[in-house]
Every structure is written in C-alpha cells, then in structure tokens.
Write a protein that holds these residues in place. Sequence first.
Motif, PDB file in Angstrom:
ATOM      1  N   LYS A  46       0.825  -1.216   0.000  1.00 23.98           N
ATOM      2  CA  LYS A  46       0.000   0.000   0.000  1.00 23.98           C
ATOM      3  C   LYS A  46       0.856   1.262   0.000  1.00 23.98           C
ATOM      4  O   LYS A  46       0.340   2.367   0.112  1.00 23.98           O
ATOM      5  CB  LYS A  46      -0.929  -0.003   1.239  1.00 23.98           C
ATOM      6  N   PRO A  55      -1.153   0.073  -9.360  1.00 29.21           N
ATOM      7  CA  PRO A  55      -1.995   1.137  -8.792  1.00 29.21           C
ATOM      8  C   PRO A  55      -3.073   0.624  -7.830  1.00 29.21           C
ATOM      9  O   PRO A  55      -3.624   1.408  -7.065  1.00 29.21           O
ATOM     10  CB  PRO A  55      -2.646   1.773 -10.019  1.00 29.21           C
ATOM     11  N   PHE A  56      -3.387  -0.679  -7.877  1.00 28.86           N
ATOM     12  CA  PHE A  56      -4.439  -1.208  -7.012  1.00 28.86           C
ATOM     13  C   PHE A  56      -3.863  -1.928  -5.788  1.00 28.86           C
ATOM     14  O   PHE A  56      -4.604  -2.529  -5.009  1.00 28.86           O
ATOM     15  CB  PHE A  56      -5.377  -2.108  -7.820  1.00 28.86           C
ATOM     16  N   GLY A  57      -2.534  -1.886  -5.643  1.00 24.82           N
ATOM     17  CA  GLY A  57      -1.911  -2.438  -4.448  1.00 24.82           C
ATOM     18  C   GLY A  57      -2.089  -3.942  -4.287  1.00 24.82           C
ATOM     19  O   GLY A  57      -2.302  -4.433  -3.182  1.00 24.82           O
ATOM     20  N   GLN A  58      -2.005  -4.659  -5.410  1.00 29.36           N
ATOM     21  CA  GLN A  58      -2.218  -6.109  -5.368  1.00 29.36           C
ATOM     22  C   GLN A  58      -0.974  -6.844  -5.861  1.00 29.36           C
ATOM     23  O   GLN A  58      -0.080  -6.262  -6.462  1.00 29.36           O
ATOM     24  CB  GLN A  58      -3.409  -6.472  -6.280  1.00 29.36           C
ATOM     25  N   LEU A  67      10.085  -3.753 -18.821  1.00 26.09           N
ATOM     26  CA  LEU A  67       8.623  -3.914 -18.880  1.00 26.09           C
ATOM     27  C   LEU A  67       8.068  -4.275 -17.508  1.00 26.09           C
ATOM     28  O   LEU A  67       8.532  -5.218 -16.873  1.00 26.09           O
ATOM     29  CB  LEU A  67       8.260  -5.023 -19.885  1.00 26.09           C
ATOM     30  N   LEU A  69       4.343  -5.162 -15.727  1.00 26.67           N
ATOM     31  CA  LEU A  69       2.934  -5.448 -15.972  1.00 26.67           C
ATOM     32  C   LEU A  69       2.252  -5.841 -14.677  1.00 26.67           C
ATOM     33  O   LEU A  69       2.893  -6.322 -13.749  1.00 26.67           O
ATOM     34  CB  LEU A  69       2.773  -6.609 -16.965  1.00 26.67           C
ATOM     35  N   PHE A  70       0.919  -5.660 -14.645  1.00 23.68           N
ATOM     36  CA  PHE A  70       0.122  -6.270 -13.582  1.00 23.68           C
ATOM     37  C   PHE A  70      -1.108  -6.869 -14.255  1.00 23.68           C
ATOM     38  O   PHE A  70      -1.140  -7.002 -15.460  1.00 23.68           O
ATOM     39  CB  PHE A  70      -0.203  -5.261 -12.472  1.00 23.68           C
ATOM     40  N   GLU A  71      -2.091  -7.288 -13.466  1.00 18.86           N
ATOM     41  CA  GLU A  71      -3.269  -8.004 -13.963  1.00 18.86           C
ATOM     42  C   GLU A  71      -2.848  -9.376 -14.502  1.00 18.86           C
ATOM     43  O   GLU A  71      -2.233  -9.482 -15.561  1.00 18.86           O
ATOM     44  CB  GLU A  71      -4.002  -7.224 -15.070  1.00 18.86           C
ATOM     45  N   GLY A  73      -4.437 -11.662 -16.004  1.00 21.00           N
ATOM     46  CA  GLY A  73      -4.877 -11.961 -17.367  1.00 21.00           C
ATOM     47  C   GLY A  73      -3.883 -11.431 -18.382  1.00 21.00           C
ATOM     48  O   GLY A  73      -3.519 -12.112 -19.348  1.00 21.00           O
ATOM     49  N   ALA A  74      -3.424 -10.207 -18.146  1.00 21.12           N
ATOM     50  CA  ALA A  74      -2.488  -9.569 -19.076  1.00 21.12           C
ATOM     51  C   ALA A  74      -1.109 -10.224 -19.021  1.00 21.12           C
ATOM     52  O   ALA A  74      -0.442 -10.368 -20.048  1.00 21.12           O
ATOM     53  CB  ALA A  74      -2.384  -8.081 -18.763  1.00 21.12           C
ATOM     54  N   LEU A 105     -12.185 -14.491 -16.312  1.00 22.31           N
ATOM     55  CA  LEU A 105     -11.920 -13.373 -15.408  1.00 22.31           C
ATOM     56  C   LEU A 105     -13.062 -12.378 -15.300  1.00 22.31           C
ATOM     57  O   LEU A 105     -13.194 -11.697 -14.281  1.00 22.31           O
ATOM     58  CB  LEU A 105     -10.648 -12.646 -15.851  1.00 22.31           C
ATOM     59  N   GLN A 117     -15.828 -12.735  -0.807  1.00 24.28           N
ATOM     60  CA  GLN A 117     -15.540 -11.517  -0.043  1.00 24.28           C
ATOM     61  C   GLN A 117     -16.646 -11.168   0.935  1.00 24.28           C
ATOM     62  O   GLN A 117     -16.387 -10.544   1.967  1.00 24.28           O
ATOM     63  CB  GLN A 117     -15.295 -10.353  -1.001  1.00 24.28           C
ATOM     64  N   THR A 121     -16.579  -9.168   4.584  1.00 28.83           N
ATOM     65  CA  THR A 121     -17.109  -7.814   4.764  1.00 28.83           C
ATOM     66  C   THR A 121     -18.374  -7.790   5.616  1.00 28.83           C
ATOM     67  O   THR A 121     -18.549  -6.881   6.421  1.00 28.83           O
ATOM     68  CB  THR A 121     -17.413  -7.147   3.409  1.00 28.83           C
TER      69      THR A 121
END
Lengths: 219, 219
Positions: A46, A55-58, A67, A69-71, A73-74, A105, A117, A121
């Motif tokens: 974070k 950017p999503f802190g994962q 290079l 990358l995140f995600e 799938g990508a 996905l 989740q 929550t």
Amino acid sequence: MTITITAFESSPDRGRGLARDMRVRWALEEVGRPYAVELVSFKAMKEPAYLALQPFGQIPVYREGDLTLFETGAIVFHLARHNKGLLPDEPNARARAITWMFAALNTVEPPIIEREQSHYTVGEKPWFPELLAVLDERARARLQQLSDHLGNADWLDGDFSAADLLMVLVLRRIEGDGILEKFPNLCAYVARGEARPAYQRAYAAQRQVFVGRTSARQS
Amino acid sequence: MTITITAFESSPDRGRGLARDMRVRWALEEVGRPYAVELVSFKAMKEPAYLALQPFGQIPVYREGDLTLFETGAIVFHLARHNKGLLPDEPNARARAITWMFAALNTVEPPIIEREQSHYTVGEKPWFPELLAVLDERARARLQQLSDHLGNADWLDGDFSAADLLMVLVLRRIEGDGILEKFPNLCAYVARGEARPAYQRAYAAQRQVFVGRTSARQS
C-alpha cells in the motif's frame, strides 16, 4: 532477460495456491521460463513505491527488463504471446481461447469473488445467511452454464490453453464449499489442470513460501 | 467480411448506452468497420441455439465469417489486433495497454457491477442500506486508486487505447450515483471518451434501437 514477480510474504490462503501469483507461476512453468520471486508485505503493497508499479496495491507485479505489468490476465497473455504452449497458433482458435480467458476473469470469477468476499465484509451480520443464499445461487447458476458448455470435453475449446489455466484457478477458489461439487465435470476439469506437471511445480513453489515461513517461526 | 453483433431487442437501460454491445460498437466505429446488428429477445438469449454461440446467454455475440466470439474484452482485443487505432504498436506500450484492458474488466468493473446488481437482487430487503454502504465503500476505494493513477493524464497510459474505451464504459455504469462524482478527474476522463466522434456514432446507433421501438409502439 530475468523475470521477477511479486507474491504475498504471508499469503492469506496459507499456501493453498489460491493467491493470484499462482496463475503467473503456472504459466511460467508451462512455458519453461525461470523466474525470481520478490515477497511483499501487506504494508509494503500500500506504499507509494509499490503503487507506482501496481496502482491497485495487489500482487503479482511482473517485471522483465524495462517492462512492468500487472493483472494476471495480461501477464498470462503476455507470456502466451511470446512463448509456445499457452495459445493455439491458428488465428480463429487463438481468438476463441482469448475469449475464454476473458470469460474466466470477467464472467466466471466475479460471482465467485463476490461470494467469497462477503464472508469477510458482512459475514458477522445477522442477515448474512439471507445474502449468502442469493450469492450462492448466482455462483451456482454461472457454474451450471460453464458445466453445460464443457460437457464431456477435457478443456474449454480444443487443447489446453491459457484460458484453462485461468479458469481452473478461478474454480479452485470455490472448491470445498459444496457449489462446485454439484458439477462432477467441473471437478474433473479442475483435477485435470492440477495433474499437469507445470501446475504441480508452481504449486510446490508457492507452498514453499508458506512452509518456509512456518518452520522459520517454529525454529 | 461482414461483421454481425447481437444486441438487446429491448435494452434494460432504455437506450443509455450501458449495455455491453456499446463497447463493441464503439470499437468498430474507432477502426471504421461497418457492422450489422441482430436484435435478440431475453427469451431467445436463453434458448439452445443462442447458448451454443454464447454459453452464458449474454449479448453481444460477434460474428465475422466463420469466427464467432463473445466477451467484450476479447472482441475489442480482436478488433484491436486486426485494425489500426486501438492499441499501440510498440511492444511494451501494447502490453501495458492490454494490462489496462484487463484492469478495467477484472479489477474496476466487478465492484461496480456487484453494487449495481445488489439493487435488483436484494434491494427490497430491510438490511439493504447496510449492505449498500459496504458496497459503496468498496467501489469508492477502487475508484480512488484509479483516480490516483490517472492524475492529470488524459488517458490511462499514453494515447487513447482499447483500455480507455473499456474503462470509460465501465465507469459510465456508476455515473449519477454520487460515487464517480467525487472524482473530478474521472468524470473529465469519461467526458473525454464520450466526446470522441466514434463514441458518438456508436451511442446514436444503439439509442436508435430504443427510440425506434418506442415510436413504433406509439404509432
């Protein structure tokens, strides 16, 4: 070029291979690419330095030369594009396999994650059982459609592909909750994925992170 | 080769461009490819003939010669792959744009859809406001991360790409609910997407389906 991925220093799944680094590890094993792992704490994920990469802190972040990358799938698609073995070469079959990557996905995973989740929550609310029944039914209906499509086939569309890799790991997240177990063909499909040598190497590698930490703490 | 897509005969959004055919229409307009539309009823979408094309009974199905695709992410990617204008040519920039395509559909869209669907599934329950507060906060937190990433940039990563096309339409689904409106840079981003001539042509075309049906019913 060295490939580095990030993974949880302390995975909430206790080494069960449900964290998303497993998707990238499995893909890397399928195509025979070595990789290094950088373990990150929840706190570090974070912080600005990490958020500049993800950017999503994962997890995972994937780095290969210049290079980043995140995600998953990508990342899996990137590996499939540059290595043999994860997507068919014939253009129409390839486009259909990519369709199934997105289906895993964007169509199958969301109701599974939503249900999962909700336990964290609102799991303590008195009305949670009523909500869970609705979420169970949504997940079940989606799995019914997937089961109807799969039928007696081994894989989603022809040979094993990156789409099966993603779908098997999406389905694993709902294993043991009694919903997946209503669909014997989907259970057999997950087992077929888990039986692949590349899956087993990836599973062992991510499990070692948990086992290593546990024994370090005990010693 | 003629391209045909399916769309709702009677869209639940009453022509506001929120149905997923809009993603494909916009992509087709960006690359200047003509297309035909086959309108389908809710009943037809659940029948075996349609499910053989789209196992989840959704719109749009994309057909081009002997190729049949579904999943808007895959269809937009297919168009980007075979036409200029939706993905950068430089390999690293292209891989990053694909990352953002997956981020739109697998990271940003799910909390938005979850919140939206809860109105339909459990909106009448006495405890719904309590659940909605949790879902609002999840969507808000995700948009905060996206807003932080976007900053003052026009688009997610360099020039406009297929990722922006998907992200703008994902964000449009939460427009007017007071959550997106907390992020002026995201609102401006959506407006930039909507200002593109290709968007406007696609919007007008899908709106005509609704307007045409309404005026036919009134005459």
